[in-house]
Design a protein around this motif. Structure first.
Motif, PDB file in Angstrom:
ATOM      1  N   GLY A   1      13.741  -1.860  19.371  1.00 52.98           N
ATOM      2  CA  GLY A   1      12.534  -1.068  19.205  1.00 52.98           C
ATOM      3  C   GLY A   1      12.366  -0.506  17.812  1.00 52.98           C
ATOM      4  O   GLY A   1      11.261  -0.088  17.425  1.00 52.98           O
ATOM      5  N   LEU A   2      13.460  -0.479  17.039  1.00 48.87           N
ATOM      6  CA  LEU A   2      13.370   0.010  15.663  1.00 48.87           C
ATOM      7  C   LEU A   2      12.504  -0.901  14.795  1.00 48.87           C
ATOM      8  O   LEU A   2      11.942  -0.442  13.784  1.00 48.87           O
ATOM      9  CB  LEU A   2      14.770   0.138  15.055  1.00 48.87           C
ATOM     10  N   LEU A   3      12.413  -2.191  15.181  1.00 48.79           N
ATOM     11  CA  LEU A   3      11.614  -3.125  14.370  1.00 48.79           C
ATOM     12  C   LEU A   3      10.115  -2.786  14.431  1.00 48.79           C
ATOM     13  O   LEU A   3       9.500  -2.568  13.378  1.00 48.79           O
ATOM     14  CB  LEU A   3      11.863  -4.561  14.839  1.00 48.79           C
ATOM     15  N   PRO A   4       9.481  -2.740  15.620  1.00 49.78           N
ATOM     16  CA  PRO A   4       8.059  -2.349  15.628  1.00 49.78           C
ATOM     17  C   PRO A   4       7.847  -0.903  15.203  1.00 49.78           C
ATOM     18  O   PRO A   4       6.809  -0.592  14.599  1.00 49.78           O
ATOM     19  CB  PRO A   4       7.623  -2.576  17.085  1.00 49.78           C
ATOM     20  N   LEU A   5       8.820  -0.036  15.477  1.00 51.17           N
ATOM     21  CA  LEU A   5       8.693   1.353  15.044  1.00 51.17           C
ATOM     22  C   LEU A   5       8.692   1.451  13.525  1.00 51.17           C
ATOM     23  O   LEU A   5       7.822   2.108  12.923  1.00 51.17           O
ATOM     24  CB  LEU A   5       9.820   2.194  15.631  1.00 51.17           C
ATOM     25  N   GLY A   6       9.661   0.777  12.894  1.00 53.58           N
ATOM     26  CA  GLY A   6       9.720   0.794  11.432  1.00 53.58           C
ATOM     27  C   GLY A   6       8.523   0.117  10.801  1.00 53.58           C
ATOM     28  O   GLY A   6       7.988   0.585   9.789  1.00 53.58           O
ATOM     29  N   PHE A   7       8.083  -1.005  11.403  1.00 52.84           N
ATOM     30  CA  PHE A   7       6.915  -1.698  10.867  1.00 52.84           C
ATOM     31  C   PHE A   7       5.680  -0.814  10.946  1.00 52.84           C
ATOM     32  O   PHE A   7       4.879  -0.750  10.000  1.00 52.84           O
ATOM     33  CB  PHE A   7       6.681  -3.004  11.632  1.00 52.84           C
ATOM     34  N   GLY A   8       5.488  -0.145  12.085  1.00 53.13           N
ATOM     35  CA  GLY A   8       4.323   0.733  12.239  1.00 53.13           C
ATOM     36  C   GLY A   8       4.330   1.877  11.242  1.00 53.13           C
ATOM     37  O   GLY A   8       3.291   2.220  10.668  1.00 53.13           O
ATOM     38  N   LEU A   9       5.506   2.470  11.016  1.00 52.87           N
ATOM     39  CA  LEU A   9       5.609   3.574  10.067  1.00 52.87           C
ATOM     40  C   LEU A   9       5.319   3.106   8.643  1.00 52.87           C
ATOM     41  O   LEU A   9       4.593   3.765   7.886  1.00 52.87           O
ATOM     42  CB  LEU A   9       7.001   4.206  10.145  1.00 52.87           C
TER      43      LEU A   9
ATOM     44  N   HIS B   1      -6.889   1.032   2.846  1.00 53.15           N
ATOM     45  CA  HIS B   1      -7.313   2.397   3.200  1.00 53.15           C
ATOM     46  C   HIS B   1      -8.433   2.337   4.237  1.00 53.15           C
ATOM     47  O   HIS B   1      -9.601   2.580   3.921  1.00 53.15           O
ATOM     48  CB  HIS B   1      -7.771   3.150   1.952  1.00 53.15           C
ATOM     49  N   HIS B   2      -8.069   1.988   5.439  1.00 52.16           N
ATOM     50  CA  HIS B   2      -9.049   1.786   6.505  1.00 52.16           C
ATOM     51  C   HIS B   2      -8.572   2.527   7.748  1.00 52.16           C
ATOM     52  O   HIS B   2      -7.400   2.463   8.129  1.00 52.16           O
ATOM     53  CB  HIS B   2      -9.213   0.299   6.792  1.00 52.16           C
ATOM     54  N   HIS B   3      -9.494   3.208   8.397  1.00 49.54           N
ATOM     55  CA  HIS B   3      -9.142   4.034   9.551  1.00 49.54           C
ATOM     56  C   HIS B   3      -8.545   3.202  10.686  1.00 49.54           C
ATOM     57  O   HIS B   3      -7.553   3.605  11.308  1.00 49.54           O
ATOM     58  CB  HIS B   3     -10.392   4.778  10.039  1.00 49.54           C
ATOM     59  N   ASN B   4      -9.130   2.044  10.961  1.00 49.31           N
ATOM     60  CA  ASN B   4      -8.635   1.225  12.062  1.00 49.31           C
ATOM     61  C   ASN B   4      -7.268   0.623  11.767  1.00 49.31           C
ATOM     62  O   ASN B   4      -6.457   0.434  12.683  1.00 49.31           O
ATOM     63  CB  ASN B   4      -9.632   0.111  12.378  1.00 49.31           C
ATOM     64  N   LEU B   5      -6.993   0.319  10.503  1.00 50.66           N
ATOM     65  CA  LEU B   5      -5.666  -0.163  10.132  1.00 50.66           C
ATOM     66  C   LEU B   5      -4.624   0.935  10.318  1.00 50.66           C
ATOM     67  O   LEU B   5      -3.493   0.672  10.747  1.00 50.66           O
ATOM     68  CB  LEU B   5      -5.663  -0.663   8.689  1.00 50.66           C
ATOM     69  N   ARG B   6      -4.995   2.170  10.020  1.00 52.39           N
ATOM     70  CA  ARG B   6      -4.089   3.289  10.276  1.00 52.39           C
ATOM     71  C   ARG B   6      -3.855   3.470  11.767  1.00 52.39           C
ATOM     72  O   ARG B   6      -2.738   3.777  12.211  1.00 52.39           O
ATOM     73  CB  ARG B   6      -4.664   4.570   9.669  1.00 52.39           C
ATOM     74  N   GLY B   7      -4.916   3.290  12.547  1.00 48.46           N
ATOM     75  CA  GLY B   7      -4.770   3.403  13.992  1.00 48.46           C
ATOM     76  C   GLY B   7      -3.821   2.356  14.556  1.00 48.46           C
ATOM     77  O   GLY B   7      -3.040   2.636  15.468  1.00 48.46           O
ATOM     78  N   PHE B   8      -3.882   1.146  14.011  1.00 49.85           N
ATOM     79  CA  PHE B   8      -2.947   0.104  14.442  1.00 49.85           C
ATOM     80  C   PHE B   8      -1.514   0.509  14.147  1.00 49.85           C
ATOM     81  O   PHE B   8      -0.611   0.306  14.972  1.00 49.85           O
ATOM     82  CB  PHE B   8      -3.277  -1.217  13.748  1.00 49.85           C
ATOM     83  N   GLY B   9      -1.275   1.095  12.974  1.00 50.34           N
ATOM     84  CA  GLY B   9       0.068   1.552  12.634  1.00 50.34           C
ATOM     85  C   GLY B   9       0.566   2.631  13.579  1.00 50.34           C
ATOM     86  O   GLY B   9       1.739   2.639  13.976  1.00 50.34           O
ATOM     87  N   ALA B  10      -0.335   3.540  13.969  1.00 51.13           N
ATOM     88  CA  ALA B  10       0.053   4.621  14.884  1.00 51.13           C
ATOM     89  C   ALA B  10       0.422   4.077  16.256  1.00 51.13           C
ATOM     90  O   ALA B  10       1.457   4.452  16.837  1.00 51.13           O
ATOM     91  CB  ALA B  10      -1.081   5.638  14.994  1.00 51.13           C
ATOM     92  N   VAL B  11      -0.400   3.175  16.799  1.00 55.97           N
ATOM     93  CA  VAL B  11      -0.124   2.619  18.119  1.00 55.97           C
ATOM     94  C   VAL B  11       1.106   1.719  18.086  1.00 55.97           C
ATOM     95  O   VAL B  11       1.912   1.713  19.027  1.00 55.97           O
ATOM     96  CB  VAL B  11      -1.351   1.852  18.636  1.00 55.97           C
ATOM     97  N   CYS B  12       1.285   0.955  17.015  1.00 54.18           N
ATOM     98  CA  CYS B  12       2.470   0.105  16.876  1.00 54.18           C
ATOM     99  C   CYS B  12       3.740   0.952  16.841  1.00 54.18           C
ATOM    100  O   CYS B  12       4.741   0.607  17.479  1.00 54.18           O
ATOM    101  CB  CYS B  12       2.351  -0.756  15.623  1.00 54.18           C
ATOM    102  N   SER B  13       3.702   2.061  16.127  1.00 54.87           N
ATOM    103  CA  SER B  13       4.856   2.958  16.079  1.00 54.87           C
ATOM    104  C   SER B  13       5.141   3.564  17.443  1.00 54.87           C
ATOM    105  O   SER B  13       6.304   3.691  17.857  1.00 54.87           O
ATOM    106  CB  SER B  13       4.617   4.072  15.053  1.00 54.87           C
TER     107      SER B  13
END
Length: 312
Positions: free
Chosen positions: A82-90, A104-116
């Protein structure tokens, strides 16, 4: 004889440790504060379009609570993968904040948050339990954030055209003299002095039905995964949000056009909003009707009933 505790039921990592859960929650909010703050601002300032994003996390949490018995029975355990998707999202989220401007896009940030968040779930619960979190995560990704105008335009513009065409067709079938040019409907009214008055009716983006569509998609997705077990029923109910929203919105524009014949001011302002709110009732009933038809299409066979009784 002394009773021994039941060890057959697997325990969850950090189960009952409120301090650890609280620390993880505070850390998550602190790291993704910029995204969460912006999302709350948009949802509050544009409640008509994106107010549902404030409710989406609660619905996703309810889905998680509903699946919790299955998660416990699956046997949760620490999974370091789980550290892999967590680290990738962060790292992805950090790149969206400090990296090139194209990120610098809101939806790209949202993807990072959900991936983390998904990586954290895999880390704490393991692969046997994470499958129960897939749907809440996807629900949060789709309905928990504001979608960019550029992406929404791919859906909004066709819905504008279909709404304008449908309303114009109904007006013509009602023997009214009307013409359609782009997304503008012109209604010609003949006066007592045989002079013609033109009443324009502009089907703007706000009238495309997108607000109703997003609300129906969120509600329909929730209903589909709670009320139905077969995937074709779920998919059909979610997809039906598109024609229901379009049909009701065509009627909305038609009503506004008829009201404009009485007084052109009735097609704008508070009346415009009131008509939309009033038509939510038949729209919701129509949506429930689709769900009821889907339920009646499936009849449990006698073999299935006997199989269920035998399994019990």
């Amino acid at each position: 004889m002394n009773a021994t505790p039941d060890q057959s039921k697997p325990s969850l990592p950090f189960a009952g440790d409120a301090a650890v859960v609280g620390l993880l929650l505070v850390s998550f909010v602190a790291y993704f504060w910029d995204f969460l703050f912006r999302q709350c601002q948009w949802a509050i300032h544009e409640t008509d379009d994106w107010g549902h994003t404030l409710v989406a996390p609660l619905i996703a949490g309810w889905f998680l609570r509903r699946a919790w018995p299955q998660i416990e029975s699956a046997g949760a355990r620490i999974c370091w993968w789980g550290l892999l998707p967590l680290g990738f999202g962060l790292m992805w989220y950090a790149a969206c904040i400090f990296g090139p401007s194209v990120l610098h896009h809101h939806n790209l940030r949202g993807f990072g948050a959900v991936c983390s968040l998904g990586g954290l779930g895999l880390l704490l619960l393991g692969p046997a339990s994470i499958r129960h979190l897939i749907f809440p995560m996807l629900f949060l990704l789709v309905f928990g954030q504001t979608i960019s105008d550029r992406f929404m335009s791919y859906v909004t513009h066709p819905m504008q055209s279909i709404t304008a065409f449908g309303a114009h067709l109904l007006l013509v079938l009602g023997t009214l003299d009307a013409e359609l040019e782009g997304n503008v409907i012109r209604i010609y009214v003949m006066g007592d002095d045989m002079s013609s008055t033109i009443i324009p009716l502009n089907v703007a983006e706000a009238c495309s039905g997108m607000r109703m569509l997003m609300a129906f998609l969120a509600i329909g997705t929730t209903m589909a995964f709670v009320s139905f077990r077969r995937w074709w029923q779920r998919i059909f109910l979610v997809v039906s949000a598109f024609p229901v929203a379009l049909a009701v919105n065509i009627v909305r524009v038609l009503v506004l056009g008829l009201l404009s014949l009485i007084d052109p001011d009735l097609g704008t302002g508070e009346v415009h909003t009131m008509v939309g709110v009033f038509l939510l009732v038949p729209a919701w009933l129509l949506f429930l009707g689709v769900a009821e038809i889907l339920k009646r299409l499936v009849v449990e066979s006698a073999d299935d009933a006997l199989g269920t009784e035998g399994a019990s």
